[in-house]
Write a protein that holds these residues in place. Structure first.
Motif, PDB file in Angstrom:
ATOM      1  N   ASN A 123       0.818  -1.209   0.000  1.00  0.00           N
ATOM      2  CA  ASN A 123       0.000   0.000   0.000  1.00  0.00           C
ATOM      3  C   ASN A 123       0.853   1.261   0.000  1.00  0.00           C
ATOM      4  OD1 ASN A 123      -3.212  -0.158   0.471  1.00  0.00           O
ATOM      5  ND2 ASN A 123      -2.237  -2.033   1.252  1.00  0.00           N
ATOM      6  N   GLU A 126       1.601   1.835  -3.574  1.00  0.00           N
ATOM      7  CA  GLU A 126       0.424   2.133  -4.388  1.00  0.00           C
ATOM      8  C   GLU A 126      -0.171   3.499  -4.100  1.00  0.00           C
ATOM      9  OE1 GLU A 126      -2.170  -1.088  -3.531  1.00  0.00           O
ATOM     10  OE2 GLU A 126      -0.897  -2.603  -4.509  1.00  0.00           O
ATOM     11  N   ALA A 127       0.177   4.092  -2.951  1.00  0.00           N
ATOM     12  CA  ALA A 127      -0.460   5.340  -2.532  1.00  0.00           C
ATOM     13  C   ALA A 127      -0.016   6.532  -3.379  1.00  0.00           C
ATOM     14  CB  ALA A 127      -0.134   5.612  -1.065  1.00  0.00           C
ATOM     15  N   LYS A 128      -0.969   7.434  -3.666  1.00  0.00           N
ATOM     16  CA  LYS A 128      -0.629   8.687  -4.346  1.00  0.00           C
ATOM     17  C   LYS A 128       0.161   9.592  -3.407  1.00  0.00           C
ATOM     18  CE  LYS A 128      -4.825   9.864  -5.325  1.00  0.00           C
ATOM     19  NZ  LYS A 128      -5.990  10.643  -5.845  1.00  0.00           N
ATOM     20  N   ARG A 129      -0.358   9.734  -2.201  1.00  0.00           N
ATOM     21  CA  ARG A 129       0.316  10.539  -1.182  1.00  0.00           C
ATOM     22  C   ARG A 129       0.274   9.771   0.136  1.00  0.00           C
ATOM     23  NH1 ARG A 129      -3.276  15.732  -2.667  1.00  0.00           N
ATOM     24  NH2 ARG A 129      -4.760  13.987  -2.544  1.00  0.00           N
ATOM     25  N   ASN A 155       6.946  11.279  -1.797  1.00  0.00           N
ATOM     26  CA  ASN A 155       5.530  11.677  -1.742  1.00  0.00           C
ATOM     27  C   ASN A 155       4.992  11.542  -0.315  1.00  0.00           C
ATOM     28  OD1 ASN A 155       5.548   8.877  -1.624  1.00  0.00           O
ATOM     29  ND2 ASN A 155       3.636   8.639  -2.783  1.00  0.00           N
ATOM     30  N   ASN A 172      -6.578  18.067   1.357  1.00  0.00           N
ATOM     31  CA  ASN A 172      -6.814  17.463   0.046  1.00  0.00           C
ATOM     32  C   ASN A 172      -6.771  15.936   0.056  1.00  0.00           C
ATOM     33  OD1 ASN A 172      -7.046  19.977  -1.357  1.00  0.00           O
ATOM     34  ND2 ASN A 172      -4.804  20.189  -1.216  1.00  0.00           N
ATOM     35  N   GLU A 175      -9.354   9.372  -1.684  1.00  0.00           N
ATOM     36  CA  GLU A 175      -9.109   8.000  -2.123  1.00  0.00           C
ATOM     37  C   GLU A 175      -7.763   7.899  -2.832  1.00  0.00           C
ATOM     38  OE1 GLU A 175     -12.252   6.339  -4.403  1.00  0.00           O
ATOM     39  OE2 GLU A 175     -13.813   6.859  -2.952  1.00  0.00           O
ATOM     40  N   GLY A 176      -7.082   6.809  -2.575  1.00  0.00           N
ATOM     41  CA  GLY A 176      -5.754   6.604  -3.163  1.00  0.00           C
ATOM     42  C   GLY A 176      -4.627   7.077  -2.280  1.00  0.00           C
ATOM     43  N   ASP A 177      -4.968   7.839  -1.222  1.00  0.00           N
ATOM     44  CA  ASP A 177      -3.951   8.294  -0.270  1.00  0.00           C
ATOM     45  C   ASP A 177      -3.845   7.311   0.891  1.00  0.00           C
ATOM     46  OD1 ASP A 177      -3.435  10.561  -1.772  1.00  0.00           O
ATOM     47  OD2 ASP A 177      -4.960  11.751  -0.727  1.00  0.00           O
ATOM     48  N   ALA A 203      -9.457   7.531   2.449  1.00  0.00           N
ATOM     49  CA  ALA A 203      -8.039   7.158   2.462  1.00  0.00           C
ATOM     50  C   ALA A 203      -7.856   5.799   3.139  1.00  0.00           C
ATOM     51  CB  ALA A 203      -7.218   8.223   3.190  1.00  0.00           C
TER      52      ALA A 203
END
Length: 286
Positions: A123, A126-129, A155, A172, A175-177, A203
């Motif tokens: 994870n 895979e996380a954006k942030r 990041n 901000n 999802e994806g964080d 998140a």
């Protein structure tokens, strides 16, 4: 008051006894009897008391038997005794806390779910942030984890108290964080609030905490359970830091080339700007 030492000075077992002149001659025999009966090496510290009525009474009082009254020298005797044995106390405390930290690591090795650990590493990639939060004594752990993960991934943001509120730093998030929350008893309320805030916004939550029933674990998708029993008023962070080190290494192993490139660049910067002390001559000159 004098201190007399008997037995094996290297022994970990230390016996302390106040004695008078009439006792001193018997101490060597006493030590030998203890050694024979217990099959253990000991050391005996005999603290000679010059005046028992004066030095062992906590307050002044008239004589009960005989003519000599009681003094108030017990506190002075106690303080002097502590000075005599302070080195032994320090070594004992050090030993006890080493054992406690070793037990925390041993228990963590039994408690931690290695499948969950692998899921957390996946994870992270895979996380954006990635947001990391740990407050109070856990702040040191959060800063340590955040520093190294950001060097590897770029990041990562460690959030905490500062010029802005924590929620403003995470405005901000979505999802994806990924949020990694670190907390141990007594759990910081703001850390719990932040995990709820991030959870409401979709998140993924990772908790590094002491129990599956902790408020952090209750809000987490993944919980890494770490033993953190306190032997005193000081939080034991040894086992949590060990798990954090393992996380950093696991992430770094998947990014070997980029990590090597990054640290080579950092090394040049550190040398150029004298960030660290470099002893080129490898000698003792300053």
């Amino acid at each position: 008051m004098k201190l007399y030492k008997y037995g094996n000075p290297e022994s970990d077992i230390v016996l302390i006894e106040p004695v008078g002149d009439h006792n001193l001659s018997e101490i060597p025999n006493q030590v030998e009897r203890i050694k024979t009966n217990t099959k253990k090496e000991i050391q005996m510290l005999a603290i000679k008391v010059d005046n028992w009525n004066q030095e062992l009474s906590p307050w002044k009082a008239p004589a009960v038997f005989g003519k000599e009254a009681f003094g108030d020298g017990a506190l002075n005797l106690l303080n002097a005794s502590i000075n005599f044995i302070s080195n032994f106390i320090i070594v004992f405390v050090c030993y006890i806390y080493f054992l406690a930290d070793m037990e925390n690591i041993r228990a963590t090795m039994e408690k931690i779910n290695y499948s969950t650990f692998e899921d957390v590493v996946n994870n992270i990639f895979e996380a954006k942030r990635i947001y990391i939060i740990g407050l109070r004594s856990s702040m040191a752990l959060a800063e340590f984890l955040g520093f190294y993960l950001n060097v590897i991934l770029q990041n990562v943001k460690t959030v905490g108290y500062g010029i802005s509120d924590i929620f403003e730093e995470m405005i901000n998030i979505g999802e994806g964080d990924l949020v990694i929350g670190i907390g141990f008893p007594r759990y910081a309320n703001r850390t719990i609030d932040v995990l709820s805030f991030a959870q409401d916004r979709g998140a993924t939550i990772v908790a590094l905490t002491d129990s599956i029933i902790s408020p952090l674990a209750q809000r987490a998708d993944y919980a890494l359970i770490v033993q953190s029993n306190m032997a005193s008023f000081v939080d034991s962070l040894v086992a949590p830091l060990s798990v954090i080190n393992a996380l950093i290494i696991a992430v770094g192993l998947r990014q070997k080339e980029s990590v090597s490139t990054t640290f080579n660049s950092l090394e040049e910067i550190w040398k150029e700007y004298n960030v660290y002390s470099y002893n080129h001559n490898n000698d003792d000159e300053f």
